[in-house]
Design an enzyme around this catalytic site. Structure first.
Site, PDB file in Angstrom:
ATOM      1  N   LYS A   1       1.392  -3.246   6.505  1.00  0.00           N
ATOM      2  CA  LYS A   1       1.907  -2.960   5.014  1.00  0.00           C
ATOM      3  C   LYS A   1       3.385  -2.726   5.150  1.00  0.00           C
ATOM      4  O   LYS A   1       4.019  -2.928   4.224  1.00  0.00           O
ATOM      5  CB  LYS A   1       0.977  -1.801   4.528  1.00  0.00           C
ATOM      6  CG  LYS A   1      -0.346  -2.390   3.991  1.00  0.00           C
ATOM      7  CD  LYS A   1      -0.315  -3.717   3.630  1.00  0.00           C
ATOM      8  CE  LYS A   1      -1.993  -4.227   3.019  1.00  0.00           C
ATOM      9  NZ  LYS A   1      -1.822  -5.453   2.446  1.00  0.00           N
TER      10      LYS A   1
ATOM     11  N   SER B   1       0.797  -1.346  -0.002  1.00  0.00           N
ATOM     12  CA  SER B   1       0.070  -0.025   0.134  1.00  0.00           C
ATOM     13  C   SER B   1       0.864   1.334  -0.102  1.00  0.00           C
ATOM     14  O   SER B   1       2.165   1.131   0.418  1.00  0.00           O
ATOM     15  CB  SER B   1      -0.760  -0.106   1.309  1.00  0.00           C
ATOM     16  OG  SER B   1      -1.768   1.357   1.500  1.00  0.00           O
TER      17      SER B   1
ATOM     18  N   TYR C   1      -3.053  -0.932  10.460  1.00  0.00           N
ATOM     19  CA  TYR C   1      -3.014  -1.080   8.727  1.00  0.00           C
ATOM     20  C   TYR C   1      -1.771  -0.873   8.442  1.00  0.00           C
ATOM     21  O   TYR C   1      -0.973  -1.530   7.581  1.00  0.00           O
ATOM     22  CB  TYR C   1      -4.102  -0.460   8.084  1.00  0.00           C
ATOM     23  CG  TYR C   1      -4.060  -0.673   6.758  1.00  0.00           C
ATOM     24  CD1 TYR C   1      -4.612  -2.015   6.113  1.00  0.00           C
ATOM     25  CD2 TYR C   1      -3.635   0.150   5.759  1.00  0.00           C
ATOM     26  CE1 TYR C   1      -4.632  -2.181   4.648  1.00  0.00           C
ATOM     27  CE2 TYR C   1      -3.705  -0.275   4.291  1.00  0.00           C
ATOM     28  CZ  TYR C   1      -4.111  -1.308   3.779  1.00  0.00           C
ATOM     29  OH  TYR C   1      -3.885  -1.453   2.570  1.00  0.00           O
TER      30      TYR C   1
END
Length: 253
Positions: free
Chosen positions: A181, A164, A177
């Site tokens: 990533k 990401s 998150y």
């Protein structure tokens, strides 16, 4: 929340036309979003899709969709399985079934992922943090654990771990998150150093796409961005043209 700065799209170090070669492509998280769109795009191009997800109902709905777009038409070309990638035993069962029914995948796309609800880190419930880590990091590691040894026998194959822009930058409210990533970026680079010549592991930032996860972060403004269906052809072109020369790269669609 504002969008993170987008990294410049990286050039693929070695490009070649996919031509008429049929690939076997394993994609995790095919029940929705990027995984589903990519699975349908690969099927349209005549490739064999092995897909997995946790929702049996969504897998049941996807099966006829895949069959309808497959070129040439085929009812039995693809394999869909109910798998929870966060569970090592579930991925082990997937690997066993794949070898029995389809053989070693040529390409693996670790697309399964989840995100926390917008919240400051200290207000994210422990179980929600665990869910993000278990799916995004452990899920990817479980797939690598069981499928890399199979690919090693052929000394060829490409592994794409979905990263990401937040795996290369950071934002408030989505610390779990971002953590997952950033871990994918490091995991991919490390594993790349362990692979033999002929294989490749790549971290791929898909860009900003209108998915359920983006809607979770940005609400209605998420609809301003491209859909998974418009993204999939570009992503498929890039993925099908990756070679061993791209091993260890961090790329963007």
């Amino acid at each position: 929340m504002t969008l993170p700065p987008m990294p410049t799209t990286a050039g693929i170090s070695s490009m070649r036309l996919a031509g008429g070669e049929i690939r076997t492509v394993l994609i995790t998280g095919v029940s929705r979003g990027l995984g589903k769109a990519l699975a349908l795009e690969m099927a349209k191009r005549g490739h064999c899709v092995i897909g997995c997800a946790r929702s049996q109902d969504k897998l049941n709905a996807l099966q006829p969709e895949l069959a309808s777009v497959t070129n040439p038409p085929s009812e039995n070309k693809h394999l869909l399985m109910n798998v929870d990638v966060s569970l090592n035993s579930s991925v082990e069962e997937l690997a066993r079934a794949v070898m029995e029914k389809k053989g070693v995948p040529d390409i693996i796309v670790n697309s399964a992922g989840t995100i926390n609800r917008n919240n400051k880190l200290w207000e994210v419930p422990a179980e929600e943090f665990d869910s993000v880590i278990d799916t995004n990091i452990k899920g990817t590691a479980n797939v690598l654990r069981h499928f890399i040894p199979l690919m090693l026998e052929k000394k060829q194959g490409v592994i794409i771990n979905m990263s990401s822009s937040w795996g290369r930058s950071a934002a408030a409210q989505v610390a779990p998150y971002c953590t997952s990533k950033w871990a994918i970026e490091g995991l991919t680079r490390s594993v790349a150093k362990e692979l033999p010549p002929g294989m490749a592991a790549v971290a791929l930032n898909p860009g900003v796409i209108y998915t359920d996860m983006l809607q979770s972060c940005f609400g209605s403004s998420a609809s301003l961005y491209q859909t998974p269906e418009s993204w999939a052809p570009k992503a498929a072109n890039m993925i099908l043209n990756l070679t061993a020369a791209d091993n260890g790269a961090s790329l963007s669609v």
